[in-house]
Design an enzyme around this catalytic site. Structure first.
Site: not given
Ligand SMILES: *Cc1c(COP(=O)(O)O)cnc(C)c1O
Length: 385
Positions: A151, A179, A199, A237, A325
């Site tokens: 990814n 991906q 996904s 469900t 960061c």
């Protein structure tokens, strides 16, 4: 201001046809697929239709498709589900250093529970050597989990070859194809995989919807216990609108596939070419040819990825970085570290991923503005020489 989205690897916009397919299942067709009455049967038919579409796309059988809440759950399910099912056979798992956190963190968790985990290295392009897999397998090995395409840097792994090795040694093989689905072939027999994760939100479907393919006969225990949905393998469900949306997104991903791939490659290559021509001291990361069609990942020497992202954002450009960061992490990208990139260089990483709505104009805009951003940041950077 102009908005240019170049972060398709993070998520994609829901396709209008997907949204259209989902809507009735929020309004008029609200039945529970487990109910016997007409409302329930209408929902059930829709879920089973989606299952059929997914199984066809993967070259699988409908009974091998399990709907989940996304890529993370599918990865957790594959790794923990197999580990818990085969504890008596062995407790050794093999994975790679460049996996998504959904696989790596799950493996770390299992390690704390007494499993042994081998984390295979990668070469400077981010590739796993199938020979390393071969050497790592012992008679205690129960699962190999290696992602199809990365990814961050877009490198595609030799899944077919690894799958052959696993089959020879009678070890289950899982691949995270989140991906790659829709852009590379994800036929489960061609890839020689026993388990495969996808996904929906990475291919223009809704967030919170995924699939785990589980080859018939594969031993796996559920992570979510409750009702008997999904052949007692995944209770709760069905999220019917999202399952329907996922099915529609899969259907669309199979249409005009070659055209879409060619479009992505063209934009990606023009991005790579113009950036490397116009900015000095930049390197392309990941494999030069075995890479996702939509991924441009570069290292820009002597500057901070976050600073680049902020300047780009101010220009309306949405990108991503593997720098230290960035958002939720204080370490530079584990993928870049595994590829042997120095922490200093990893700071200057920039990922630009194109998609369905990207235009040549967008690429031109980024190509025109990025050099200025880099020049400006380098002029104030203590890292610049
Ligand atoms: C996005 C992603 C995931 C996680 O999927 P979610 O649906 O967001 O949970 C897993 N693996 C890879 C390779 C991804 O890109």
């Amino acid at each position: 201001m102009r908005q240019i989205y170049l972060d398709y690897a993070a998520t994609t916009p829901v396709h209008p046809d997907v949204l259209g397919a989902m809507e009735p299942f929020y309004s008029s067709k609200y039945g529970n697929p487990s109910s016997v009455h007409a409302f329930g049967q209408e929902a059930k038919d829709a879920v089973e239709h989606a299952r059929h579409v997914v199984s066809t796309a993967l070259g699988a059988h409908p009974e091998e498709i399990i709907f989940t809440s996304g890529g993370t759950e599918s990865d957790n399910f594959a790794v923990k589900g197999v580990a818990y099912a085969l504890t008596k056979k062995g407790m050794h798992i093999i994975t790679s250093a460049v996996e998504h956190h959904a696989v790596l963190e799950t493996c770390h968790f299992l390690k704390d529970q007494g499993y042994t985990v081998t984390i295979l290295p990668v070469d400077r392009y981010g590739k796993v050597d199938p020979d390393d897999v071969k050497k790592a397998i012992t008679d205690q090995t129960i699962l190999v989990s290696i992602m199809h395409a990365n990814n961050e840097v877009g490198t595609v792994q030799p899944i077919k070859a690894i799958g052959e090795i696993c089959r020879e040694r009678d070890v289950y093989f899982h691949t995270d194809a989140v991906q790659s689905f829709g852009v590379l072939s994800t036929n489960v027999d061609e890839l020689n995989v026993d388990l495969l994760s996808i996904s929906a939100h990475k291919f223009y479907g809704p967030k919170g919807a995924g699939v785990l393919y589980v080859r018939k006969g594969t031993r796996i225990v559920p992570l979510i216990h409750g009702g008997g949905q999904e052949w007692n393998k995944r209770a709760s469900t069905h999220n019917v609108p999202c399952v329907v949306g996922l099915g529609k997104a899969v259907e669309l991903a199979m249409l005009k596939k070659d055209e879409r791939i060619a479009h992505a490659c063209e934009l990606r290559d023009s991005l790579i070419t113009s950036i490397t021509n116009r900015i000095d001291q930049v390197n392309l990361n990941g494999h030069p040819t075995d890479r996702l069609p939509n991924n441009c990942h570069i290292l820009v020497k002597h500057i901070e990825g976050e600073a680049m992202l902020l300047r780009l954002n101010a220009l309306g450009i949405a990108a991503s970085t593997g720098s230290a960061c960035s958002s939720e992490s204080i370490q530079p990208s584990h993928v870049l570290m595994a590829m042997g990139v120095s922490p200093i260089d990893a700071h200057g990483s920039l990922r630009l991923t194109v998609g369905r709505l990207t235009t040549p104009d967008d690429i031109a805009y980024v190509s025109d503005h990025l050099p200025g951003v880099v020049r400006e940041l380098r002029s104030i950077s203590p890292m610049a020489t």
